[in-house]
Design an enzyme around this catalytic site. Sequence first.
Site, PDB file in Angstrom:
ATOM      1  N   GLU A 153    -100.059   3.234  12.904  1.00  0.00           N
ATOM      2  CA  GLU A 153     -99.744   2.014  12.150  1.00  0.00           C
ATOM      3  C   GLU A 153    -100.720   0.858  12.378  1.00  0.00           C
ATOM      4  O   GLU A 153    -100.312  -0.256  12.704  1.00  0.00           O
ATOM      5  CB  GLU A 153     -98.292   1.593  12.450  1.00  0.00           C
ATOM      6  CG  GLU A 153     -97.302   2.700  12.113  1.00  0.00           C
ATOM      7  CD  GLU A 153     -95.860   2.410  12.532  1.00  0.00           C
ATOM      8  OE1 GLU A 153     -95.583   1.302  12.997  1.00  0.00           O
ATOM      9  OE2 GLU A 153     -95.018   3.308  12.371  1.00  0.00           O
ATOM     10  N   GLU A 258     -92.753  12.009   9.617  1.00  0.00           N
ATOM     11  CA  GLU A 258     -91.495  11.329   9.962  1.00  0.00           C
ATOM     12  C   GLU A 258     -90.584  11.278   8.738  1.00  0.00           C
ATOM     13  O   GLU A 258     -89.993  10.252   8.417  1.00  0.00           O
ATOM     14  CB  GLU A 258     -91.783   9.907  10.474  1.00  0.00           C
ATOM     15  CG  GLU A 258     -92.777   9.868  11.616  1.00  0.00           C
ATOM     16  CD  GLU A 258     -93.013   8.473  12.196  1.00  0.00           C
ATOM     17  OE1 GLU A 258     -92.248   7.535  11.884  1.00  0.00           O
ATOM     18  OE2 GLU A 258     -93.961   8.320  12.977  1.00  0.00           O
TER      19      GLU A 258
HETATM   20  O1  G3I Z   1     -84.396   2.017  25.483  1.00  0.00           O
HETATM   21  C1  G3I Z   1     -83.375   1.124  25.056  1.00  0.00           C
HETATM   22  C2  G3I Z   1     -82.133   1.373  25.875  1.00  0.00           C
HETATM   23  O2  G3I Z   1     -82.400   1.072  27.223  1.00  0.00           O
HETATM   24  C3  G3I Z   1     -81.000   0.510  25.323  1.00  0.00           C
HETATM   25  O3  G3I Z   1     -79.813   0.844  25.987  1.00  0.00           O
HETATM   26  C4  G3I Z   1     -80.802   0.747  23.833  1.00  0.00           C
HETATM   27  C5  G3I Z   1     -79.767  -0.180  23.231  1.00  0.00           C
HETATM   28  O4  G3I Z   1     -79.872  -0.226  21.831  1.00  0.00           O
HETATM   29  O5  G3I Z   1     -82.018   0.503  23.186  1.00  0.00           O
HETATM   30  C6  G3I Z   1     -83.064   1.365  23.601  1.00  0.00           C
HETATM   31  O6  G3I Z   1     -84.204   1.132  22.864  1.00  0.00           O
HETATM   32  C7  G3I Z   1     -84.184   1.583  21.547  1.00  0.00           C
HETATM   33  C8  G3I Z   1     -85.280   2.644  21.392  1.00  0.00           C
HETATM   34  O7  G3I Z   1     -85.373   3.013  20.049  1.00  0.00           O
HETATM   35  C9  G3I Z   1     -85.020   3.887  22.235  1.00  0.00           C
HETATM   36  O8  G3I Z   1     -83.843   4.497  21.883  1.00  0.00           O
HETATM   37  C10 G3I Z   1     -84.461   0.400  20.638  1.00  0.00           C
HETATM   38  O9  G3I Z   1     -83.358  -0.499  20.670  1.00  0.00           O
HETATM   39  C11 G3I Z   1     -84.702   0.852  19.218  1.00  0.00           C
HETATM   40  O10 G3I Z   1     -85.158  -0.236  18.436  1.00  0.00           O
HETATM   41  C12 G3I Z   1     -85.769   1.944  19.211  1.00  0.00           C
HETATM   42  O11 G3I Z   1     -85.958   2.341  17.886  1.00  0.00           O
HETATM   43  C13 G3I Z   1     -86.977   3.276  17.649  1.00  0.00           C
HETATM   44  C14 G3I Z   1     -88.115   2.636  16.879  1.00  0.00           C
HETATM   45  O12 G3I Z   1     -89.085   3.607  16.529  1.00  0.00           O
HETATM   46  C15 G3I Z   1     -88.756   1.561  17.710  1.00  0.00           C
HETATM   47  O13 G3I Z   1     -89.878   1.061  17.218  1.00  0.00           O
HETATM   48  C16 G3I Z   1     -86.381   4.412  16.849  1.00  0.00           C
HETATM   49  O14 G3I Z   1     -85.448   5.120  17.664  1.00  0.00           O
HETATM   50  C17 G3I Z   1     -87.465   5.366  16.368  1.00  0.00           C
HETATM   51  O15 G3I Z   1     -86.915   6.272  15.456  1.00  0.00           O
HETATM   52  C18 G3I Z   1     -88.561   4.576  15.670  1.00  0.00           C
HETATM   53  O16 G3I Z   1     -89.571   5.479  15.288  1.00  0.00           O
HETATM   54  C19 G3I Z   1     -90.674   4.931  14.572  1.00  0.00           C
HETATM   55  C20 G3I Z   1     -91.886   5.759  14.911  1.00  0.00           C
HETATM   56  O17 G3I Z   1     -92.059   5.837  16.309  1.00  0.00           O
HETATM   57  C21 G3I Z   1     -93.135   5.212  14.241  1.00  0.00           C
HETATM   58  N1  G3I Z   1     -92.942   5.068  12.818  1.00  0.00           N
HETATM   59  C22 G3I Z   1     -91.759   4.352  12.392  1.00  0.00           C
HETATM   60  C23 G3I Z   1     -90.508   4.959  13.043  1.00  0.00           C
HETATM   61  C24 G3I Z   1     -89.268   4.270  12.560  1.00  0.00           C
HETATM   62  O18 G3I Z   1     -89.231   2.942  12.960  1.00  0.00           O
END
Ligand code: G3I
Length: 369
Positions: A153, A258
């Site tokens: 990205e 994805e």
């Molecule tokens: O790690 C914390 C955890 O400690 C906490 O308890 C929990 C509470 O909500 O949050 C956890 O972090 C989350 C993390 O995923 C791990 O599960 C974040 O809130 C959440 O925002 C994060 O979202 C991820 C996102 O990338 C972050 O940028 C999504 O799961 C994941 O599907 C998404 O994937 C991205 C690709 O890597 C790149 N392209 C876009 C795609 C969708 O956004």
Amino acid sequence: MKFINPYVFAVATLLMVSCSSKKETLSLKDAYKNDFYIGTALSADQIQGKNTKEDSLIKKEFNAITAENIMKSMFVHPQKDKYNFTLADKYVAYGEKNKMFIHGHTLIWHSQLAPWMEKIKDSTEMKAFMKDHITTIVSKYKGRIGSWDVVNEALNEDGTLRKSVFLNTLGEQYLVDAFKLAAKADPKVDLYYNDYNIEDPAKRAGAIALIKKIKAAGGKVDGVGIQGHWRLASPSIEEIEKSILEYSALGIKVAFTELDITVLPNPWDLKGADVNQNFEGSEKMNPYPKALPDSIQNKLAERYASIFKLFLKHKDKISRVTFWGVHDGQSWLNDWPIKGRTNYPLPFDAQLKHKKAYDSILQLKAKKE
Ligand code: G3I
């Protein structure tokens, strides 16, 4: 009591058994085994096989994996002098044990950075970070991971370069450096540039220019990852097809990395996946909290069918198609761009039952053979 002809009974039983066992053996990865890998993104729990039903589904349906989060820099490199490979090791071991293609996601991304990385202000420190980060991680899994998202990205929607911490400290050269460092650490692994909305003309032109520049400067780019966070009506099949053709004309592989299709209304008509945006929602914005109506279920199935039909048409150019998650319940789209909605973007529902979308993807192969 009615008389049952034993011959008719035997034939009927045989038919039932053979039909049901045929159904049993059907899976996405088997149906598409001669075309491209069919992948999925695994959560930390799935990597550790915590839910047995999910685990069997993953093993049955998919032959490629991506770690949804745990290989991102904030998790593997939480402090300057500290790496944490506990889950990454389990992820790679899971793929090896199940003979799956293992993809690495992701090395250089402006999002999900550890706090210490965001504080890097000068080029010397950033260069040192990139060298250490890429070399350590890629060397560690040398020969075990099949491909890496080296840079994720890096582009804005208009095709210009995103003003990330990397661009701000190192200028465009960071892109070339990243690919060179990764190739040096594992000369055989496939290296990808991965982004969302890069099937849209302006951003696609930016991605093509970026890949050409890296290659011209001596970087090794083996493929492009079109993320595929799509909608029911867009992008058009024509634009996706143009993208496959134009990227592959660069002499690189095309992967859909994805894939998911939102069925929910999007208030700001947001496209793709700019994870920096989050919005409060209303009930109106969450129209299917209990179940997806048949009409939308059918639309989703038709959309997946036309997408996979196109993928099959260009299977010689496509290395992998990965869904972003195993089932609807796990999807990031339940929390983006509005938190707490119920979305239905994948071929399996939250109860792990296959949806019409799954059948429509399999059906394409049934028709051919
Ligand atoms: O790690 C914390 C955890 O400690 C906490 O308890 C929990 C509470 O909500 O949050 C956890 O972090 C989350 C993390 O995923 C791990 O599960 C974040 O809130 C959440 O925002 C994060 O979202 C991820 C996102 O990338 C972050 O940028 C999504 O799961 C994941 O599907 C998404 O994937 C991205 C690709 O890597 C790149 N392209 C876009 C795609 C969708 O956004």
